[in-house]
Scaffold this active site. Sequence first.
Site, PDB file in Angstrom:
ATOM      1  N   GLU A 172       5.072  35.246   2.361  1.00 40.46           N
ATOM      2  CA  GLU A 172       4.033  34.616   3.190  1.00 40.46           C
ATOM      3  C   GLU A 172       3.838  33.154   2.810  1.00 40.46           C
ATOM      4  O   GLU A 172       3.317  32.371   3.590  1.00 40.46           O
ATOM      5  CB  GLU A 172       2.702  35.361   3.043  1.00 40.46           C
ATOM      6  CG  GLU A 172       2.541  36.485   4.049  1.00 40.46           C
ATOM      7  CD  GLU A 172       1.115  37.008   4.154  1.00 40.46           C
ATOM      8  OE1 GLU A 172       0.392  37.025   3.138  1.00 40.46           O
ATOM      9  OE2 GLU A 172       0.731  37.425   5.256  1.00 40.46           O
ATOM     10  N   LYS A 222      -0.585  39.467  15.932  1.00 40.73           N
ATOM     11  CA  LYS A 222      -1.962  39.924  16.182  1.00 40.73           C
ATOM     12  C   LYS A 222      -2.376  39.601  17.608  1.00 40.73           C
ATOM     13  O   LYS A 222      -2.928  40.447  18.310  1.00 40.73           O
ATOM     14  CB  LYS A 222      -2.932  39.241  15.208  1.00 40.73           C
ATOM     15  CG  LYS A 222      -2.826  39.731  13.780  1.00 40.73           C
ATOM     16  CD  LYS A 222      -3.943  39.124  12.948  1.00 40.73           C
ATOM     17  CE  LYS A 222      -3.727  39.420  11.482  1.00 40.73           C
ATOM     18  NZ  LYS A 222      -4.598  38.638  10.616  1.00 40.73           N
TER      19      LYS A 222
END
EC number: 5.3.1.9
Length: 429
Positions: free
Chosen positions: A284, A419
Site C-alpha cells: 500500500e 470502493k
Amino acid sequence: MIKIKLDNAVDFVEESELESALQQAEKAFKQVVDGTGPGNDWLGWRRILAEPNDAEIDQIQQHATKIREDADIFIVCGIGGSFTGAKAIIEALNMPFNEQGPEILFAGHHMSGRYLEQLLKYIQAPKENGDPKSVYLNVISKSGSTLETALAFRTIRKWMHEAYGDEAKSRIVATTGQTGGVLNKIIAEEGYKKYIIPEDIGGRYSVLTPVGLLPVAVAGIDVQTLYYGAVAEFELQEKNPETVLKYSALRYTLHKKGVALDVIGSFEPELMGFAAWTQQLLGESEGKKGKGLFPAIAGYSTDLHSIGQMVQQGQRNMMETLFVVESPLSKMKVPQVENDTDQLNYLDGKLFHDINKSAREGTVQAHREGGVPVVEIILEKLNAQQLGHLIYFYELMTAVYVYMLEVNPFNQPGVENYKQAMYRLLGKR
Ligand code: PA5
C-alpha cells in the site's frame, strides 16, 4: 538490533549503482527525520517511539489482564492495518495449539457470510462443561466506516447484545479515530470503551498503538517489551541507520534494473503472519504512479514444493527477502527408531532447527545461482523485543525506500477505486 545479510544480493548490482543509491537513501532518510517529505503529517509512528505513552501502555496491559481473566474468546474485528499487525505478532509469539488464555478470532477482514455464520455458531456453542462461552469483541477501524469491518461488527454486536443484554457494553471495545465516522456515533450511543488511534498514524503504521497493542496483550504477550524493542530500534536507527539505508538502496537499485517482485518469506511458519504484515505495509505504501516491487509472500519449505519452481527457473524478475531466526525455536530432534526402513537414520538425533537451517542455506545458494538476489533479515531469537526491533526496522525502511521512489508512502488513493465501484453496484447513497 536487526542484522541483515546482503552478500547473496549485492553481486547483482554494480558497486557504483549501489553507492549512488546509498546517497539517495541518505537524503530520503533525512526527509523522514526532518519531516520534509510528502505525507509528512503521517509520521506519528515515529513520534510515539520518541515519546512513549507509558500510561496508555499500562492501561492497555491492565485492561487486557482483566479480559484474559474472563474471556474464552476475543474477537478482533478489522481489516488492513487494523488487523494484520496484531495477527502477525500473535502468530509469531504464541505457541501453536496453545490453549492458554482466550482464543483470538478474527472477523471483519473479508465479506464472507459463510465465515460469519459459522463464527456465530461457534461462539454460541456451549463449552465442554455446558457453560456458555464468554465472548469479547474489539472493533478496530480508524475511519470507522470500512464496509467489511462495519458489516461484521453489526452482525456480532447484535448477537452480543442479545446474548448478554446490558453487559454487552463492557464486552465490546472500540478502537478508532478521535472524532468522525459512524463508529464514533455508535460508541457515543452505547457507551463502549474507546481507544484512540492518533490522527497522524495511518492504518498500516499503527501496530504499536492500541490497534495492535490491545489484541496482542489479550493474547498474553508482554506489550511493554514489544514496544520498548521498537523504541530501542528507533534510537539505534536515529544514530546509525546503516542497515536500513543499505537494504533500501539495494531494493531501489534492483527495482531500477527491472526487478518487479520481492518474494518475502521465511522458513519459520511462525513468521508468515509477519510476512503478510510487511506485504501490506510495502504494497500500500509503494504501489503508486506505476512503481513498486510487488510484495509476494512465500512460506518455506512448504512453498518450495509449489512456487519454488517459479523462483528457481521462472521469469528472472524477482528478488527474495527471508526472515531468519538464529536460535532454535524448539529442542525437537529426529527420533531414533529400531530399523532404517525410512532411510532417515543419517538424521538421527539432529535438531529440526538444524535440518531447517540446511534447507534454508541450500535454498539461498540455489536461488542465487538461479539468478535471484536473496536478502536475509536476521533475528537472534523469536521474542517480543526482537519483533519490536523488526517492526520499526520495516516501518522506517518502507518510508525511506518509498521516498526514494518519489512516492508518498502514507496514502492509498488506489484503494478508493474498488470502493466507489462497489458502492455504486450496492446502490449506496
Ligand atoms: O493502511 C491503511 O490505512 C489501510 O490498510 C487501512 O488500515 C484499512 O483500509 C482499514 O481502514 P480502517 O481502519 O479505517 O477501517
